[in-house]
Design an enzyme around this catalytic site. Sequence first.
Site, short mmCIF file in Angstrom:
data_model
loop_
_atom_site.label_atom_id
_atom_site.label_comp_id
_atom_site.label_asym_id
_atom_site.label_seq_id
_atom_site.Cartn_x
_atom_site.Cartn_y
_atom_site.Cartn_z
N TYR A 273 -7.87 -4.96 4.28
CA TYR A 273 -8.43 -4.00 3.33
C TYR A 273 -9.90 -4.29 3.06
O TYR A 273 -10.75 -3.38 3.11
CB TYR A 273 -7.66 -4.00 2.01
CG TYR A 273 -8.44 -3.26 0.95
CD1 TYR A 273 -8.48 -1.87 0.96
CD2 TYR A 273 -9.21 -3.94 0.01
CE1 TYR A 273 -9.25 -1.18 0.04
CE2 TYR A 273 -9.98 -3.26 -0.91
CZ TYR A 273 -10.01 -1.88 -0.89
OH TYR A 273 -10.79 -1.19 -1.78
N GLU B 250 -15.69 -5.58 -4.08
CA GLU B 250 -14.35 -5.39 -3.52
C GLU B 250 -13.47 -6.59 -3.82
O GLU B 250 -12.27 -6.44 -4.09
CB GLU B 250 -14.43 -5.14 -2.01
CG GLU B 250 -15.02 -3.80 -1.62
CD GLU B 250 -14.19 -2.62 -2.12
OE1 GLU B 250 -12.99 -2.79 -2.39
OE2 GLU B 250 -14.75 -1.52 -2.25
N ASP C 153 -5.50 0.54 0.11
CA ASP C 153 -5.10 -0.31 -1.03
C ASP C 153 -3.95 0.36 -1.76
O ASP C 153 -3.36 1.33 -1.27
CB ASP C 153 -6.29 -0.56 -1.96
CG ASP C 153 -6.74 0.69 -2.70
OD1 ASP C 153 -6.28 1.80 -2.36
OD2 ASP C 153 -7.54 0.57 -3.65
#
Length: 343
Positions: free
Chosen positions: A120, A37, A138
């Site tokens: 996020y 991520e 996102d």
Amino acid sequence: MIESINFKEDLLHWYYENKRQMPWRETTNPYYIWLSEVMLQQTQVNTVKPYYNAFIKAFPTIEDLSNAKEEEVLKYWEGLGYYSRVRNFHEAVKEVHESYNGVVPTDPTEFKHLKGVGPYTNAAVMSIVHNHPLPAVDGNVLRVWSRLTSNYADIQLQKTKKTFEEELMPYVQTNSGDFNQAMMELGATVCTPKNPICLFCPVQTHCEAFHQGVVTELPVKKKKIKKKTVNYVVLYITNKNGEVLVRKRSAKLLHNMWEFPMFEHDESIHSIEEELDAVIDIESEPEFTTKHVFTHMTWNMEVYRAYTQKNSFKAPYRWISKQQKDQLSFSTSMSKIFSKMNR
């Protein structure tokens, strides 16, 4: 909120049948998923894959990364850009190693307090690994949801993101990790910024923008602030041994990475020589010009060959052989310059 109770079912069915193969989707290791991520922020999947595989091979455990020096870690990030990501990740992993016995926190309220973990990243990792009911919003999800709901709010505003998170909350009460990944996958492969493939969209029947014929009008983004442009002279300075002069950056941008001496274009040769405390013989014409674009700034660079007889320099400057270049962390722009100067 989309009224149809079939929306989530249609989306997940499509995702299970069509999701792309990615190495981080083949693991339940929270450290690896967290790393993916971080790497995927502002970076495309195909670019990330080789970096991800090399990184986990070099630092397979949290302990390995925690014990690694920053210079070594930066080397494995070289070329990915946005280097504050890996510095923050490195610091956060050290904290996990020292304060959590090397185990990534399972509680989102603890995880989000680690360095570099924003809303996020917190939602993505915690939903994918532990199925916590958190919507991961996102750029892909902002675009998809603005079209699905035909929402003309500016997606670059924080309040719009907050609204979308609230509207998506009902959909992440179960299968949150799969739902979040399905929304991101839809945005990356079907509901793309330009030329979305609406005719093959698995949730087309639920899309208000499609029914209204306004897909290409969404999402709404405010005009970007004009980037600052800085003109630099870059000196590729060598000595009689064929070594190249480099220096370590102290500025916040690309902090602690290595570069060839560079000075703003309006500086004179005398000020450059004063900075280096050496006589520098610079060629009269640049070898080539190049530029590097950051999110907030553009560097225009004229690259010159130069020579000096001075044998030693004080930090942050040092001589390196051409073979030593691969042992240090250079930004993409500097690596390109090195390659061009050694063709």
